[in-house]
Motif scaffolding. Sequence first.
Motif, mmCIF file in Angstrom:
data_model
loop_
_atom_site.group_PDB
_atom_site.id
_atom_site.type_symbol
_atom_site.label_atom_id
_atom_site.label_comp_id
_atom_site.label_asym_id
_atom_site.label_seq_id
_atom_site.Cartn_x
_atom_site.Cartn_y
_atom_site.Cartn_z
ATOM 1 N N LYS A 28 8.455 -0.094 19.478
ATOM 2 C CA LYS A 28 8.639 1.261 18.934
ATOM 3 C C LYS A 28 10.051 1.743 19.277
ATOM 4 O O LYS A 28 10.595 1.358 20.312
ATOM 5 C CB LYS A 28 7.637 2.237 19.585
ATOM 6 C CG LYS A 28 6.183 1.832 19.440
ATOM 7 C CD LYS A 28 5.643 2.373 18.124
ATOM 8 C CE LYS A 28 4.310 1.793 17.708
ATOM 9 N NZ LYS A 28 3.314 1.606 18.716
ATOM 10 N N PRO A 29 10.607 2.624 18.439
ATOM 11 C CA PRO A 29 11.927 3.173 18.803
ATOM 12 C C PRO A 29 11.822 3.903 20.143
ATOM 13 O O PRO A 29 10.875 4.668 20.358
ATOM 14 C CB PRO A 29 12.226 4.171 17.683
ATOM 15 C CG PRO A 29 11.280 3.851 16.591
ATOM 16 C CD PRO A 29 10.084 3.184 17.194
ATOM 17 N N LEU A 30 12.775 3.631 21.019
ATOM 18 C CA LEU A 30 12.746 4.248 22.348
ATOM 19 C C LEU A 30 12.867 5.771 22.248
ATOM 20 O O LEU A 30 13.734 6.297 21.545
ATOM 21 C CB LEU A 30 13.925 3.718 23.189
ATOM 22 C CG LEU A 30 14.192 4.440 24.513
ATOM 23 C CD1 LEU A 30 13.043 4.245 25.503
ATOM 24 C CD2 LEU A 30 15.498 3.961 25.137
ATOM 25 N N VAL A 31 11.971 6.459 22.957
ATOM 26 C CA VAL A 31 12.097 7.915 23.133
ATOM 27 C C VAL A 31 12.309 8.121 24.625
ATOM 28 O O VAL A 31 11.369 8.007 25.417
ATOM 29 C CB VAL A 31 10.823 8.644 22.644
ATOM 30 C CG1 VAL A 31 10.928 10.143 22.923
ATOM 31 C CG2 VAL A 31 10.615 8.400 21.150
ATOM 32 N N SER A 60 -0.283 8.668 36.166
ATOM 33 C CA SER A 60 0.321 7.342 35.994
ATOM 34 C C SER A 60 -0.246 6.640 34.756
ATOM 35 O O SER A 60 0.455 5.865 34.100
ATOM 36 C CB SER A 60 0.160 6.488 37.257
ATOM 37 O OG SER A 60 -1.194 6.248 37.478
ATOM 38 N N ASP A 61 -1.504 6.942 34.406
ATOM 39 C CA ASP A 61 -2.061 6.369 33.171
ATOM 40 C C ASP A 61 -1.371 6.982 31.945
ATOM 41 O O ASP A 61 -1.105 6.291 30.961
ATOM 42 C CB ASP A 61 -3.574 6.621 33.096
ATOM 43 C CG ASP A 61 -4.324 5.822 34.162
ATOM 44 O OD1 ASP A 61 -3.784 4.783 34.597
ATOM 45 O OD2 ASP A 61 -5.412 6.258 34.582
ATOM 46 N N ILE A 62 -1.093 8.271 32.036
ATOM 47 C CA ILE A 62 -0.360 8.917 30.917
ATOM 48 C C ILE A 62 0.979 8.197 30.720
ATOM 49 O O ILE A 62 1.369 7.866 29.594
ATOM 50 C CB ILE A 62 -0.112 10.421 31.205
ATOM 51 C CG1 ILE A 62 -1.445 11.169 31.356
ATOM 52 C CG2 ILE A 62 0.741 11.052 30.106
ATOM 53 C CD1 ILE A 62 -1.300 12.641 31.758
ATOM 54 N N GLY A 63 1.661 7.921 31.837
ATOM 55 C CA GLY A 63 2.973 7.256 31.767
ATOM 56 C C GLY A 63 2.872 5.882 31.127
ATOM 57 O O GLY A 63 3.669 5.529 30.245
ATOM 58 N N THR A 64 1.863 5.107 31.551
ATOM 59 C CA THR A 64 1.708 3.743 31.026
ATOM 60 C C THR A 64 1.372 3.776 29.531
ATOM 61 O O THR A 64 1.928 3.011 28.732
ATOM 62 C CB THR A 64 0.576 3.021 31.795
ATOM 63 O OG1 THR A 64 0.853 3.131 33.188
ATOM 64 C CG2 THR A 64 0.444 1.572 31.408
ATOM 65 N N GLN A 84 3.637 2.419 26.212
ATOM 66 C CA GLN A 84 3.177 1.494 25.152
ATOM 67 C C GLN A 84 3.624 1.987 23.781
ATOM 68 O O GLN A 84 3.685 1.225 22.828
ATOM 69 C CB GLN A 84 1.650 1.370 25.189
ATOM 70 C CG GLN A 84 1.173 0.558 26.378
ATOM 71 C CD GLN A 84 -0.340 0.610 26.551
ATOM 72 O OE1 GLN A 84 -1.063 1.163 25.725
ATOM 73 N NE2 GLN A 84 -0.817 0.032 27.645
ATOM 74 N N GLN A 85 3.892 3.288 23.701
ATOM 75 C CA GLN A 85 4.351 3.841 22.416
ATOM 76 C C GLN A 85 5.864 4.073 22.413
ATOM 77 O O GLN A 85 6.395 4.823 21.596
ATOM 78 C CB GLN A 85 3.604 5.142 22.138
ATOM 79 C CG GLN A 85 2.101 4.861 22.069
ATOM 80 C CD GLN A 85 1.311 6.074 21.639
ATOM 81 O OE1 GLN A 85 1.606 6.666 20.610
ATOM 82 N NE2 GLN A 85 0.327 6.441 22.434
ATOM 83 N N LEU A 144 6.320 12.850 21.190
ATOM 84 C CA LEU A 144 5.663 12.922 22.500
ATOM 85 C C LEU A 144 4.281 13.558 22.349
ATOM 86 O O LEU A 144 3.287 13.030 22.853
ATOM 87 C CB LEU A 144 6.532 13.739 23.480
ATOM 88 C CG LEU A 144 5.842 14.138 24.787
ATOM 89 C CD1 LEU A 144 5.590 12.918 25.670
ATOM 90 C CD2 LEU A 144 6.679 15.175 25.558
ATOM 91 N N PHE A 145 4.238 14.657 21.631
ATOM 92 C CA PHE A 145 2.958 15.369 21.545
ATOM 93 C C PHE A 145 1.947 14.642 20.649
ATOM 94 O O PHE A 145 0.752 14.661 20.921
ATOM 95 C CB PHE A 145 3.178 16.832 21.122
ATOM 96 C CG PHE A 145 3.585 17.669 22.299
ATOM 97 C CD1 PHE A 145 4.901 17.725 22.704
ATOM 98 C CD2 PHE A 145 2.623 18.322 23.058
ATOM 99 C CE1 PHE A 145 5.273 18.451 23.828
ATOM 100 C CE2 PHE A 145 2.978 19.051 24.186
ATOM 101 C CZ PHE A 145 4.311 19.120 24.572
ATOM 102 N N THR A 146 2.435 13.980 19.614
ATOM 103 C CA THR A 146 1.530 13.157 18.795
ATOM 104 C C THR A 146 0.910 12.084 19.681
ATOM 105 O O THR A 146 -0.306 11.840 19.640
ATOM 106 C CB THR A 146 2.312 12.508 17.620
ATOM 107 O OG1 THR A 146 2.937 13.559 16.888
ATOM 108 C CG2 THR A 146 1.418 11.694 16.721
ATOM 109 N N ALA A 147 1.749 11.455 20.511
ATOM 110 C CA ALA A 147 1.256 10.398 21.408
ATOM 111 C C ALA A 147 0.279 10.973 22.428
ATOM 112 O O ALA A 147 -0.764 10.369 22.708
ATOM 113 C CB ALA A 147 2.437 9.737 22.108
ATOM 114 N N LEU A 148 0.580 12.152 22.953
ATOM 115 C CA LEU A 148 -0.318 12.757 23.956
ATOM 116 C C LEU A 148 -1.674 13.090 23.337
ATOM 117 O O LEU A 148 -2.718 12.890 23.961
ATOM 118 C CB LEU A 148 0.319 14.015 24.559
ATOM 119 C CG LEU A 148 1.504 13.788 25.517
ATOM 120 C CD1 LEU A 148 2.098 15.122 25.952
ATOM 121 C CD2 LEU A 148 1.077 12.975 26.736
#
Length: 416
Positions: free
Chosen positions: A33-36, A355-359, A363-364, A404-408
């Motif tokens: 994925k493009p780096l954010v 830490s799970d949120i970070g991992t 991945q995205q 970020l928010f779509t991923a969250l």
Amino acid sequence: MSSVSTAKTAPPQFDVEAVRRDFPTLSQQVNGKPLVYLDNGASSQRPEAVLLAMDRYYREMHSNVHRGAHTLGDRATNAFESAREKVQKFLNAPSSRQIIWTRGATEAINLVANGLTEKLKPGDEILLSQMEHHANIVPWQILAERTGAKVVPIGVTPEGELDRESFHCLLGERTRILAFNHVSNALGTINPVADMVAKAKAQGVITLIDGAQAVPHFQVDVQALDCDFYVFSAHKMFGPTGIGILYGKADLLEAMPPWQGGGEMIERVSFAGTTYNTLPYKFEAGTPAVAEAVGLGAAIDYLASLDRGAMEAAENALLRRANDLVASVPGMTVVGTAANKVPVMSFTIEGLHPSDIGTLLDQQGIAVRTGHHCAMPLMEFYEIPGTARASFAFYNTLEEVEQLFTALRKIQSRFA
Ligand SMILES: Cc1ncc(COP(=O)(O)O)c(C=O)c1O
């Protein structure tokens, strides 16, 4: 008439896409994925101009500084000292003698804490805040252990602001040193430095401001702040790792003993005794990080080439958009909602470990920091083990905030 008034009120334009092209790291894919990149509080990325300046230094002028009786030695020394002058102007310090190279903010604080040993006696107090990075806690604890002084924390409000009442109560006859951050790394809060320094100075208290998270976001004027010491690291403000700055008032720096012994910091050495060099060299033992100093100078030039007002407005827009989207993620809570903030969003999501949120974000392709952010006493105050933290820089886009928010939302709906 109307066009004049529109021109006056229109927000300054900031060409974020042009700026992004200056940062090679940003245009890559991570995990397909493009780096954010939203971990700028930990370390920002470097513009091409910094990479080129360091490369050019090594290719064309590398030598040791202040020593060689030859052309390369002169070139290296000129590049090194001209970088110091850039830092002086960057902070509006009165003189480049007051700019000391260190390995970073951490080393600068340790240098000061070590240098102030003679100023403290048992029962004296060192006032810090509860929102300090460990780098601005532990050196003072070591100093307190050595001298019998006491470290006293200023409280924090639930919103993540320094508690003014706590500060006024604690600033007392025993206070000798006040050290706190200009901007909290964990929350993004901008602290009222000038006001607090003025109150401390009225009582003869020595002040140190940790500016590690301030200089990447806004201009700092150490004379206007009137603090005794100001520190920062280059790698958080688009410069290289391994170098940072201690600014100090000349009389205090003059009075402090050297911190490390070796070459550069001496005037004359004999076995009968050694005399020390003048400022700033008294605190710069050994061969310095010359290429890194040149890189920091280039980062300062780069920042100076941007419209800082437009840059701040763009950063504020990122934070506003992020704040607007919080309600779209069920169970998301922002930790640190101070009125005056840089674009940092620390958060928790019910049912998910940070830490799970970070991992899952990684991945995205989205990089954030998770954990206690080297601010354990602050996490203790909030009674949480840690947070996930998105820390934005001027090269981040509104689309990245959306991503970020779509991923969250995706993570929350699948895993919480
Ligand atoms: C507020 C603050 N102070 C000090 C530091 C320490 O900086 P360094 O590790 O570059 O010395 C950091 C790093 O995160 C920070 O955020």
